[in-house]
Design a protein around this motif. Structure first.
Motif, PDB file in Angstrom:
ATOM      1  N   ARG A   5      51.743  46.126  30.577  1.00 38.05           N
ATOM      2  CA  ARG A   5      51.135  44.599  30.320  1.00 38.05           C
ATOM      3  C   ARG A   5      50.509  44.448  31.299  1.00 38.05           C
ATOM      4  NH1 ARG A   5      53.579  43.290  25.184  1.00 38.05           N
ATOM      5  NH2 ARG A   5      52.459  40.876  25.402  1.00 38.05           N
ATOM      6  N   ALA A   6      51.147  43.878  32.166  1.00 36.83           N
ATOM      7  CA  ALA A   6      49.892  43.611  33.175  1.00 36.83           C
ATOM      8  C   ALA A   6      48.644  44.612  33.765  1.00 36.83           C
ATOM      9  CB  ALA A   6      51.411  43.637  34.527  1.00 36.83           C
ATOM     10  N   LEU A   7      48.998  45.607  33.840  1.00 36.67           N
ATOM     11  CA  LEU A   7      48.049  46.566  33.614  1.00 36.67           C
ATOM     12  C   LEU A   7      47.117  46.272  32.552  1.00 36.67           C
ATOM     13  CD1 LEU A   7      45.988  48.690  35.893  1.00 36.67           C
ATOM     14  CD2 LEU A   7      47.616  50.865  34.367  1.00 36.67           C
ATOM     15  N   LEU A   8      47.745  46.213  31.060  1.00 34.67           N
ATOM     16  CA  LEU A   8      46.242  46.348  29.976  1.00 34.67           C
ATOM     17  C   LEU A   8      45.321  45.058  30.487  1.00 34.67           C
ATOM     18  CD1 LEU A   8      44.895  46.386  27.064  1.00 34.67           C
ATOM     19  CD2 LEU A   8      47.313  45.665  26.674  1.00 34.67           C
ATOM     20  N   SER A   9      46.048  43.601  30.903  1.00 34.14           N
ATOM     21  CA  SER A   9      45.628  42.219  30.988  1.00 34.14           C
ATOM     22  C   SER A   9      45.047  42.388  32.342  1.00 34.14           C
ATOM     23  CB  SER A   9      46.912  41.670  31.595  1.00 34.14           C
ATOM     24  OG  SER A   9      46.550  39.526  31.976  1.00 34.14           O
ATOM     25  N   ASP A  10      44.993  42.903  33.277  1.00 35.67           N
ATOM     26  CA  ASP A  10      44.047  43.028  34.549  1.00 35.67           C
ATOM     27  C   ASP A  10      43.104  44.030  33.767  1.00 35.67           C
ATOM     28  OD1 ASP A  10      43.170  43.276  37.356  1.00 35.67           O
ATOM     29  OD2 ASP A  10      43.342  45.716  36.680  1.00 35.67           O
ATOM     30  N   ARG A  11      43.257  44.893  32.850  1.00 31.78           N
ATOM     31  CA  ARG A  11      42.137  45.360  32.621  1.00 31.78           C
ATOM     32  C   ARG A  11      41.156  44.625  31.567  1.00 31.78           C
ATOM     33  NH1 ARG A  11      43.293  48.595  36.251  1.00 31.78           N
ATOM     34  NH2 ARG A  11      43.501  50.930  36.113  1.00 31.78           N
ATOM     35  N   LEU A  12      42.047  43.882  30.758  1.00 28.62           N
ATOM     36  CA  LEU A  12      40.735  43.293  30.060  1.00 28.62           C
ATOM     37  C   LEU A  12      40.146  41.741  30.592  1.00 28.62           C
ATOM     38  CD1 LEU A  12      43.996  42.704  27.091  1.00 28.62           C
ATOM     39  CD2 LEU A  12      41.483  43.266  27.104  1.00 28.62           C
ATOM     40  N   ASP A  13      40.914  41.865  31.807  1.00 27.46           N
ATOM     41  CA  ASP A  13      40.160  40.948  33.212  1.00 27.46           C
ATOM     42  C   ASP A  13      38.526  41.430  33.650  1.00 27.46           C
ATOM     43  OD1 ASP A  13      42.027  38.367  32.414  1.00 27.46           O
ATOM     44  OD2 ASP A  13      43.088  38.611  34.112  1.00 27.46           O
ATOM     45  N   ARG A  14      38.922  42.193  33.704  1.00 24.82           N
ATOM     46  CA  ARG A  14      38.017  43.495  33.904  1.00 24.82           C
ATOM     47  C   ARG A  14      36.612  43.654  33.235  1.00 24.82           C
ATOM     48  NH1 ARG A  14      34.107  44.883  37.943  1.00 24.82           N
ATOM     49  NH2 ARG A  14      34.422  47.262  38.307  1.00 24.82           N
ATOM     50  N   LEU A  15      37.503  43.624  32.238  1.00 21.39           N
ATOM     51  CA  LEU A  15      36.192  44.478  31.569  1.00 21.39           C
ATOM     52  C   LEU A  15      35.138  43.087  30.959  1.00 21.39           C
ATOM     53  CD1 LEU A  15      37.690  47.265  28.593  1.00 21.39           C
ATOM     54  CD2 LEU A  15      35.676  46.891  29.926  1.00 21.39           C
ATOM     55  N   GLN A  16      36.329  41.844  31.207  1.00 24.11           N
ATOM     56  CA  GLN A  16      35.438  40.581  30.594  1.00 24.11           C
ATOM     57  C   GLN A  16      34.700  40.180  32.081  1.00 24.11           C
ATOM     58  OE1 GLN A  16      38.722  37.702  29.750  1.00 24.11           O
ATOM     59  NE2 GLN A  16      36.548  36.269  29.460  1.00 24.11           N
ATOM     60  N   SER A  17      34.537  40.089  32.538  1.00 26.45           N
ATOM     61  CA  SER A  17      34.638  39.732  34.093  1.00 26.45           C
ATOM     62  C   SER A  17      32.784  40.971  34.321  1.00 26.45           C
ATOM     63  CB  SER A  17      34.895  39.614  35.442  1.00 26.45           C
ATOM     64  OG  SER A  17      34.785  41.598  35.609  1.00 26.45           O
ATOM     65  N   ARG A  69      42.308  36.545  20.710  1.00 30.05           N
ATOM     66  CA  ARG A  69      41.437  37.745  20.029  1.00 30.05           C
ATOM     67  C   ARG A  69      40.476  38.374  21.387  1.00 30.05           C
ATOM     68  NH1 ARG A  69      38.614  35.523  16.098  1.00 30.05           N
ATOM     69  NH2 ARG A  69      36.301  36.151  16.779  1.00 30.05           N
ATOM     70  N   TYR A  70      40.305  39.414  21.275  1.00 30.00           N
ATOM     71  CA  TYR A  70      39.312  40.010  21.983  1.00 30.00           C
ATOM     72  C   TYR A  70      38.393  40.943  21.639  1.00 30.00           C
ATOM     73  CZ  TYR A  70      42.427  39.323  25.984  1.00 30.00           C
ATOM     74  OH  TYR A  70      43.572  38.228  26.672  1.00 30.00           O
ATOM     75  N   VAL A 117      33.862  42.679  27.353  1.00 24.52           N
ATOM     76  CA  VAL A 117      34.837  41.754  26.787  1.00 24.52           C
ATOM     77  C   VAL A 117      34.571  40.423  26.601  1.00 24.52           C
ATOM     78  CG1 VAL A 117      37.347  41.686  26.044  1.00 24.52           C
ATOM     79  CG2 VAL A 117      36.620  43.813  26.244  1.00 24.52           C
ATOM     80  N   ASP A 118      34.689  39.436  25.379  1.00 27.84           N
ATOM     81  CA  ASP A 118      34.990  38.870  25.566  1.00 27.84           C
ATOM     82  C   ASP A 118      36.026  38.323  24.929  1.00 27.84           C
ATOM     83  OD1 ASP A 118      31.995  37.595  25.557  1.00 27.84           O
ATOM     84  OD2 ASP A 118      31.326  37.604  23.332  1.00 27.84           O
ATOM     85  N   LYS A 119      36.820  37.331  25.167  1.00 27.54           N
ATOM     86  CA  LYS A 119      38.012  36.303  24.919  1.00 27.54           C
ATOM     87  C   LYS A 119      37.819  35.736  24.236  1.00 27.54           C
ATOM     88  CE  LYS A 119      42.547  35.238  27.476  1.00 27.54           C
ATOM     89  NZ  LYS A 119      42.914  34.640  28.918  1.00 27.54           N
TER      90      LYS A 119
END
Length: 85
Positions: free
Chosen positions: A48-60, A77-78, A64-66
Protein backbone atom coordinates in the motif's frame (compact mmCIF):
# COMPACT_ATOMS: atom_id res chain seq x y z
CA UNK A 1 14.35 6.06 -10.45
CA UNK A 2 16.95 6.04 -13.21
CA UNK A 3 17.67 9.41 -14.79
CA UNK A 4 18.90 9.59 -18.37
CA UNK A 5 19.57 13.33 -18.38
CA UNK A 6 18.15 13.73 -21.85
CA UNK A 7 15.36 15.84 -23.29
CA UNK A 8 14.20 13.09 -25.64
CA UNK A 9 10.50 12.31 -25.01
CA UNK A 10 11.19 8.57 -24.93
CA UNK A 11 13.93 9.00 -22.31
CA UNK A 12 11.68 11.28 -20.23
CA UNK A 13 8.84 8.74 -20.41
CA UNK A 14 11.23 5.96 -19.36
CA UNK A 15 12.29 8.03 -16.34
CA UNK A 16 8.68 8.28 -15.20
CA UNK A 17 7.25 4.91 -16.20
CA UNK A 18 10.38 2.80 -15.76
CA UNK A 19 10.04 2.30 -12.02
CA UNK A 20 8.73 -1.08 -10.94
CA UNK A 21 4.90 -1.19 -10.76
CA UNK A 22 4.35 2.24 -12.36
CA UNK A 23 3.41 1.01 -15.81
CA UNK A 24 1.15 -1.64 -14.27
CA UNK A 25 -0.64 1.06 -12.26
CA UNK A 26 -1.22 3.05 -15.45
CA UNK A 27 -2.45 -0.13 -17.18
CA UNK A 28 -4.98 -0.77 -14.41
CA UNK A 29 -6.17 2.82 -14.57
CA UNK A 30 -6.60 2.54 -18.34
CA UNK A 31 -8.83 -0.48 -17.78
CA UNK A 32 -11.04 1.33 -15.26
CA UNK A 33 -9.47 1.11 -11.79
CA UNK A 34 -9.91 4.48 -10.14
CA UNK A 35 -9.91 3.82 -6.39
CA UNK A 36 -6.93 2.91 -4.26
CA UNK A 37 -8.33 -0.41 -3.02
CA UNK A 38 -9.23 -1.46 -6.57
CA UNK A 39 -5.63 -0.92 -7.57
CA UNK A 40 -4.31 -2.86 -4.56
CA UNK A 41 -6.55 -5.80 -5.51
CA UNK A 42 -5.52 -5.58 -9.18
CA UNK A 43 -1.80 -5.54 -8.37
CA UNK A 44 -1.13 -8.50 -6.09
CA UNK A 45 2.20 -8.08 -4.35
CA UNK A 46 2.36 -4.29 -4.31
CA UNK A 47 2.47 -2.72 -0.87
CA UNK A 48 0.00 0.00 0.00
CA UNK A 49 2.89 2.37 0.79
CA UNK A 50 4.51 1.78 -2.60
CA UNK A 51 1.21 2.26 -4.45
CA UNK A 52 0.66 5.51 -2.58
CA UNK A 53 4.18 6.64 -3.45
CA UNK A 54 3.75 5.81 -7.15
CA UNK A 55 0.37 7.56 -7.34
CA UNK A 56 1.87 10.66 -5.69
CA UNK A 57 4.72 10.60 -8.21
CA UNK A 58 2.35 10.22 -11.16
CA UNK A 59 0.29 13.09 -9.80
CA UNK A 60 3.35 15.31 -9.35
CA UNK A 61 4.40 14.84 -13.00
CA UNK A 62 0.87 15.53 -14.27
CA UNK A 63 -0.17 12.05 -15.39
CA UNK A 64 -2.79 11.45 -12.68
CA UNK A 65 -5.37 13.67 -11.02
CA UNK A 66 -6.49 12.98 -7.47
CA UNK A 67 -10.15 13.88 -7.08
CA UNK A 68 -11.78 14.21 -3.67
CA UNK A 69 -15.38 13.07 -3.85
CA UNK A 70 -18.20 13.98 -1.49
CA UNK A 71 -18.45 11.77 1.57
CA UNK A 72 -19.47 8.25 0.78
CA UNK A 73 -17.97 4.82 0.49
CA UNK A 74 -15.07 6.09 -1.59
CA UNK A 75 -13.85 9.60 -0.95
CA UNK A 76 -10.87 9.73 -3.32
CA UNK A 77 -10.71 8.83 -6.99
CA UNK A 78 -7.68 8.78 -9.27
CA UNK A 79 -7.96 9.54 -12.97
CA UNK A 80 -5.41 9.66 -15.72
CA UNK A 81 -4.96 13.11 -17.21
CA UNK A 82 -4.91 13.57 -20.95
CA UNK A 83 -1.12 13.26 -20.83
CA UNK A 84 -1.44 10.07 -18.80
CA UNK A 85 -3.78 8.55 -21.34
Amino acid sequence: MHRYGQYCPVAKAAEILGDRWTLLIVRDMLTGACHFNEMVRGLPGISRALLSDRLDRLQSVGLVDKIEEPEGRYTTRYELTRAGQ
